[in-house]
Design a protein around this motif. Sequence first.
Motif, PDB file in Angstrom:
ATOM      1  N   THR A 263      75.129  69.947 -62.959  1.00 56.17           N
ATOM      2  CA  THR A 263      74.199  69.784 -64.077  1.00 56.17           C
ATOM      3  C   THR A 263      74.341  68.368 -64.605  1.00 56.17           C
ATOM      4  O   THR A 263      75.421  67.777 -64.561  1.00 56.17           O
ATOM      5  CB  THR A 263      74.488  70.795 -65.208  1.00 56.17           C
ATOM      6  OG1 THR A 263      75.845  70.684 -65.599  1.00 56.17           O
ATOM      7  CG2 THR A 263      74.198  72.216 -64.762  1.00 56.17           C
ATOM      8  N   THR A 264      73.247  67.843 -65.116  1.00 57.72           N
ATOM      9  CA  THR A 264      73.265  66.468 -65.602  1.00 57.72           C
ATOM     10  C   THR A 264      72.287  66.295 -66.753  1.00 57.72           C
ATOM     11  O   THR A 264      71.306  67.030 -66.858  1.00 57.72           O
ATOM     12  CB  THR A 264      72.938  65.475 -64.459  1.00 57.72           C
ATOM     13  OG1 THR A 264      73.125  64.158 -64.930  1.00 57.72           O
ATOM     14  CG2 THR A 264      71.529  65.665 -63.930  1.00 57.72           C
ATOM     15  N   ARG A 265      72.595  65.333 -67.614  1.00 59.31           N
ATOM     16  CA  ARG A 265      71.710  65.009 -68.737  1.00 59.31           C
ATOM     17  C   ARG A 265      72.177  63.709 -69.365  1.00 59.31           C
ATOM     18  O   ARG A 265      73.313  63.275 -69.177  1.00 59.31           O
ATOM     19  CB  ARG A 265      71.716  66.108 -69.787  1.00 59.31           C
ATOM     20  CG  ARG A 265      73.062  66.248 -70.489  1.00 59.31           C
ATOM     21  CD  ARG A 265      73.021  67.272 -71.608  1.00 59.31           C
ATOM     22  NE  ARG A 265      74.324  67.462 -72.200  1.00 59.31           N
ATOM     23  CZ  ARG A 265      74.853  66.670 -73.132  1.00 59.31           C
ATOM     24  NH1 ARG A 265      74.185  65.638 -73.582  1.00 59.31           N
ATOM     25  NH2 ARG A 265      76.052  66.907 -73.624  1.00 59.31           N
ATOM     26  N   SER A 266      71.291  63.070 -70.115  1.00 59.59           N
ATOM     27  CA  SER A 266      71.658  61.882 -70.885  1.00 59.59           C
ATOM     28  C   SER A 266      72.427  62.313 -72.117  1.00 59.59           C
ATOM     29  O   SER A 266      72.190  63.392 -72.658  1.00 59.59           O
ATOM     30  CB  SER A 266      70.404  61.123 -71.320  1.00 59.59           C
ATOM     31  OG  SER A 266      69.765  60.548 -70.224  1.00 59.59           O
TER      32      SER A 266
ATOM     33  N   VAL B 151      75.207  58.980 -68.998  1.00 62.58           N
ATOM     34  CA  VAL B 151      74.725  60.229 -68.404  1.00 62.58           C
ATOM     35  C   VAL B 151      75.940  61.093 -68.104  1.00 62.58           C
ATOM     36  O   VAL B 151      76.926  60.625 -67.538  1.00 62.58           O
ATOM     37  CB  VAL B 151      73.942  59.956 -67.093  1.00 62.58           C
ATOM     38  CG1 VAL B 151      73.581  61.251 -66.388  1.00 62.58           C
ATOM     39  CG2 VAL B 151      72.695  59.133 -67.372  1.00 62.58           C
TER      40      VAL B 151
ATOM     41  N   LEU C 223      77.532  64.202 -66.049  1.00 65.76           N
ATOM     42  CA  LEU C 223      77.347  64.948 -64.810  1.00 65.76           C
ATOM     43  C   LEU C 223      78.506  65.918 -64.678  1.00 65.76           C
ATOM     44  O   LEU C 223      79.672  65.512 -64.691  1.00 65.76           O
ATOM     45  CB  LEU C 223      77.311  63.989 -63.614  1.00 65.76           C
ATOM     46  CG  LEU C 223      77.196  64.617 -62.239  1.00 65.76           C
ATOM     47  CD1 LEU C 223      75.803  65.219 -62.050  1.00 65.76           C
ATOM     48  CD2 LEU C 223      77.480  63.595 -61.161  1.00 65.76           C
TER      49      LEU C 223
ATOM     50  N   PRO D 296      68.915  55.006 -66.407  1.00 66.01           N
ATOM     51  CA  PRO D 296      69.340  56.406 -66.520  1.00 66.01           C
ATOM     52  C   PRO D 296      68.218  57.410 -66.247  1.00 66.01           C
ATOM     53  O   PRO D 296      68.461  58.461 -65.668  1.00 66.01           O
ATOM     54  CB  PRO D 296      69.859  56.522 -67.953  1.00 66.01           C
ATOM     55  CG  PRO D 296      69.364  55.340 -68.678  1.00 66.01           C
ATOM     56  CD  PRO D 296      69.080  54.282 -67.672  1.00 66.01           C
TER      57      PRO D 296
ATOM     58  N   LEU E 173      68.526  60.220 -63.403  1.00 64.60           N
ATOM     59  CA  LEU E 173      68.390  61.656 -63.656  1.00 64.60           C
ATOM     60  C   LEU E 173      67.346  62.271 -62.741  1.00 64.60           C
ATOM     61  O   LEU E 173      67.559  63.347 -62.176  1.00 64.60           O
ATOM     62  CB  LEU E 173      68.038  61.905 -65.117  1.00 64.60           C
ATOM     63  CG  LEU E 173      69.176  61.710 -66.116  1.00 64.60           C
ATOM     64  CD1 LEU E 173      68.646  61.697 -67.545  1.00 64.60           C
ATOM     65  CD2 LEU E 173      70.233  62.780 -65.956  1.00 64.60           C
ATOM     66  N   LYS E 174      66.219  61.599 -62.588  1.00 65.33           N
ATOM     67  CA  LYS E 174      65.153  62.106 -61.711  1.00 65.33           C
ATOM     68  C   LYS E 174      65.654  62.237 -60.271  1.00 65.33           C
ATOM     69  O   LYS E 174      65.416  63.242 -59.606  1.00 65.33           O
ATOM     70  CB  LYS E 174      63.952  61.173 -61.777  1.00 65.33           C
ATOM     71  CG  LYS E 174      62.797  61.604 -60.925  1.00 65.33           C
ATOM     72  CD  LYS E 174      61.637  60.637 -61.043  1.00 65.33           C
ATOM     73  CE  LYS E 174      60.512  61.051 -60.112  1.00 65.33           C
ATOM     74  NZ  LYS E 174      59.433  60.049 -60.072  1.00 65.33           N
TER      75      LYS E 174
ATOM     76  N   ILE F  94      68.275  65.112 -59.961  1.00 63.58           N
ATOM     77  CA  ILE F  94      67.624  66.424 -59.978  1.00 63.58           C
ATOM     78  C   ILE F  94      66.921  66.670 -58.651  1.00 63.58           C
ATOM     79  O   ILE F  94      66.989  67.769 -58.089  1.00 63.58           O
ATOM     80  CB  ILE F  94      66.667  66.527 -61.180  1.00 63.58           C
ATOM     81  CG1 ILE F  94      67.495  66.576 -62.471  1.00 63.58           C
ATOM     82  CG2 ILE F  94      65.759  67.739 -61.065  1.00 63.58           C
ATOM     83  CD1 ILE F  94      66.706  66.343 -63.733  1.00 63.58           C
TER      84      ILE F  94
ATOM     85  N   THR G 163      69.008  70.046 -64.799  1.00 64.19           N
ATOM     86  CA  THR G 163      69.196  69.487 -66.137  1.00 64.19           C
ATOM     87  C   THR G 163      69.931  70.497 -66.990  1.00 64.19           C
ATOM     88  O   THR G 163      69.913  71.694 -66.725  1.00 64.19           O
ATOM     89  CB  THR G 163      67.855  69.143 -66.810  1.00 64.19           C
ATOM     90  OG1 THR G 163      67.087  70.343 -66.930  1.00 64.19           O
ATOM     91  CG2 THR G 163      67.093  68.117 -66.023  1.00 64.19           C
TER      92      THR G 163
END
Length: 196
Positions: free
Chosen positions: A108-111, A155, A157, A171, A175-176, A179, A185
Motif C-alpha cells: 500500500t502506498t500514499r503521500s 510517500v 510505502l 510523487p 504513486l501512479k 499503483i 492506495t
Amino acid sequence: MSGSDSQDDGTLRAKRFTCTPAGVIASSRRRFSGFLLVLALIMAAATVAMLMAGRLVPALLAAAVGLVVGMAWRMSRELSPQWMEVSQGLLTVQTATLRFEVPLEGATTRSLDREETDHLRGLASTGGLVAGVGGFDSHLLGEFDLYATDFDNAVLLESAEERFVVTPDNPAGFLKAAIGAGATTAGPLLQSEAHE
C-alpha cells in the motif's frame, strides 16, 4: 495505464524517478559537509605543523582524526537515495552504494499529509541537522525506514512487514506508477496496531 506505460506483452515499462536533495535536507547536508571540510582542513594543518615541529606521534594522531572526518563525510552520503525505479511488481531504490528492491504486489502506498510531513521533519532533526536516511519509530507513522531527499515529496510505502518513506521528485507520478505496478492506495495514518 496508457499505451506508453506498458510494453507489447502487457508488462509495465520501468519508470525511473530521481531524488534530488532540496529543502531542509539539502541545507543540512551543506552545513554538515562544510563543518567536516573545515575540520579536515584544521586536522591537515595540525598534521603539517606537528611534522614541521618534529613531533611524529601528534602528527599521526591529527592525520588519523582527519581520516576519520573524511570517512564520516563519505558515510553521510552513502545511503542518500539517488533514484527509484518502478517496474512490474517491484520498486528498486538506488543509493550511492546500495541498491535494494521492495515488492509492490500487495503493498500500500500514499503521500504523507502536512501533519505527517511536519512530524517527519521534527523526528529526523537533531541539533540543527536533519537526517535524510535512517530507521525511525514514531507514534504517528509507526516503525519505518527513511530514504529522503525532500520531505515535501514524502510517500509512505508499506510492503509485507516493511515500511518505507521515500521522496521521489515527482510523487504523483511515482504513486501512479506504483499503483500500476501492483500497489494499492491507502487512507491516512497507516499505523500498525502497536502504534495506534
